[in-house]
Design a protein around this motif. Structure first.
Motif, PDB file in Angstrom:
ATOM      1  N   TYR A  53       3.556 -15.319 -10.311  1.00 50.85           N
ATOM      2  CA  TYR A  53       4.321 -14.568  -9.349  1.00 50.85           C
ATOM      3  C   TYR A  53       4.430 -13.090  -9.507  1.00 50.85           C
ATOM      4  O   TYR A  53       4.516 -12.329  -8.384  1.00 50.85           O
ATOM      5  CB  TYR A  53       5.844 -15.161  -9.372  1.00 50.85           C
ATOM      6  N   ILE A  76       0.974 -12.270  -7.755  1.00 51.17           N
ATOM      7  CA  ILE A  76       1.207 -12.437  -6.192  1.00 51.17           C
ATOM      8  C   ILE A  76       1.727 -11.171  -5.932  1.00 51.17           C
ATOM      9  O   ILE A  76       1.555 -10.333  -4.783  1.00 51.17           O
ATOM     10  CB  ILE A  76       1.728 -13.541  -5.918  1.00 51.17           C
ATOM     11  N   LEU A  77       3.036 -10.777  -6.326  1.00 43.51           N
ATOM     12  CA  LEU A  77       3.861  -9.549  -6.030  1.00 43.51           C
ATOM     13  C   LEU A  77       3.098  -8.266  -5.974  1.00 43.51           C
ATOM     14  O   LEU A  77       3.202  -7.507  -5.343  1.00 43.51           O
ATOM     15  CB  LEU A  77       5.167  -9.635  -6.582  1.00 43.51           C
ATOM     16  N   ILE A 116      -0.143  -7.938  -5.692  1.00 44.48           N
ATOM     17  CA  ILE A 116      -1.247  -7.684  -4.638  1.00 44.48           C
ATOM     18  C   ILE A 116      -0.215  -7.549  -3.400  1.00 44.48           C
ATOM     19  O   ILE A 116      -0.829  -6.914  -2.575  1.00 44.48           O
ATOM     20  CB  ILE A 116      -1.928  -9.247  -4.765  1.00 44.48           C
ATOM     21  N   ILE A 117       0.607  -7.986  -3.390  1.00 41.90           N
ATOM     22  CA  ILE A 117       1.581  -7.740  -1.960  1.00 41.90           C
ATOM     23  C   ILE A 117       1.874  -6.469  -1.939  1.00 41.90           C
ATOM     24  O   ILE A 117       1.785  -5.520  -0.811  1.00 41.90           O
ATOM     25  CB  ILE A 117       2.780  -8.598  -1.997  1.00 41.90           C
ATOM     26  N   ILE A 118       2.307  -5.888  -3.135  1.00 39.91           N
ATOM     27  CA  ILE A 118       2.822  -4.153  -2.974  1.00 39.91           C
ATOM     28  C   ILE A 118       1.398  -3.423  -2.679  1.00 39.91           C
ATOM     29  O   ILE A 118       1.479  -2.641  -2.207  1.00 39.91           O
ATOM     30  CB  ILE A 118       3.507  -4.040  -4.171  1.00 39.91           C
ATOM     31  N   VAL A 139      -1.328  -4.302  -1.050  1.00 47.28           N
ATOM     32  CA  VAL A 139      -1.671  -4.384   0.319  1.00 47.28           C
ATOM     33  C   VAL A 139      -0.575  -3.492   1.406  1.00 47.28           C
ATOM     34  O   VAL A 139      -1.222  -2.805   2.173  1.00 47.28           O
ATOM     35  CB  VAL A 139      -1.464  -5.742   0.807  1.00 47.28           C
ATOM     36  N   LEU A 140       0.599  -3.690   0.961  1.00 48.25           N
ATOM     37  CA  LEU A 140       1.588  -2.954   1.618  1.00 48.25           C
ATOM     38  C   LEU A 140       1.226  -1.129   1.399  1.00 48.25           C
ATOM     39  O   LEU A 140       1.432  -0.422   2.312  1.00 48.25           O
ATOM     40  CB  LEU A 140       2.966  -3.200   1.282  1.00 48.25           C
ATOM     41  N   ASP A 141       0.965  -0.745   0.318  1.00 50.48           N
ATOM     42  CA  ASP A 141       0.582   0.494  -0.085  1.00 50.48           C
ATOM     43  C   ASP A 141      -0.510   1.116   0.726  1.00 50.48           C
ATOM     44  O   ASP A 141      -0.540   1.976   1.239  1.00 50.48           O
ATOM     45  CB  ASP A 141       0.684   0.786  -1.649  1.00 50.48           C
ATOM     46  N   TRP A 146      -1.528  -0.269   3.444  1.00 50.16           N
ATOM     47  CA  TRP A 146      -1.282  -0.274   4.897  1.00 50.16           C
ATOM     48  C   TRP A 146      -0.486   0.813   5.207  1.00 50.16           C
ATOM     49  O   TRP A 146      -0.680   1.857   6.276  1.00 50.16           O
ATOM     50  CB  TRP A 146      -0.334  -1.282   5.332  1.00 50.16           C
TER      51      TRP A 146
END
Length: 60
Positions: free
Chosen positions: A5, A8-9, A11-13, A15-17, A19
């Motif tokens: 987890y 995954i978290l 990687i999400i952060i 990707v958002l950074d 973006w």
């Protein structure tokens, strides 16, 4: 299980950074403000993203 987890978290952060940085670069703000926002996001990935989203998103 916690490691999965966290990965995954992370990687999400990431990707958002990325973006947010792309949105800042494409924005119409001054070069100085763009550099400042990018530095904030790079130095404080989660908090910087939240601050940019709330305070600087429409201005840069």
């Amino acid at each position: 299980m916690g490691f999965e987890y966290g990965g995954i978290l992370g990687i999400i952060i990431l990707v958002l950074d990325i973006w947010a940085i792309l949105q800042i670069i494409k924005g119409g703000g001054s070069t100085g403000s763009k550099v400042l926002w990018i530095l904030v996001i790079l130095l404080l990935p989660v908090i910087g993203l939240i601050i940019w989203f709330l305070a600087g998103r429409g201005r840069v």
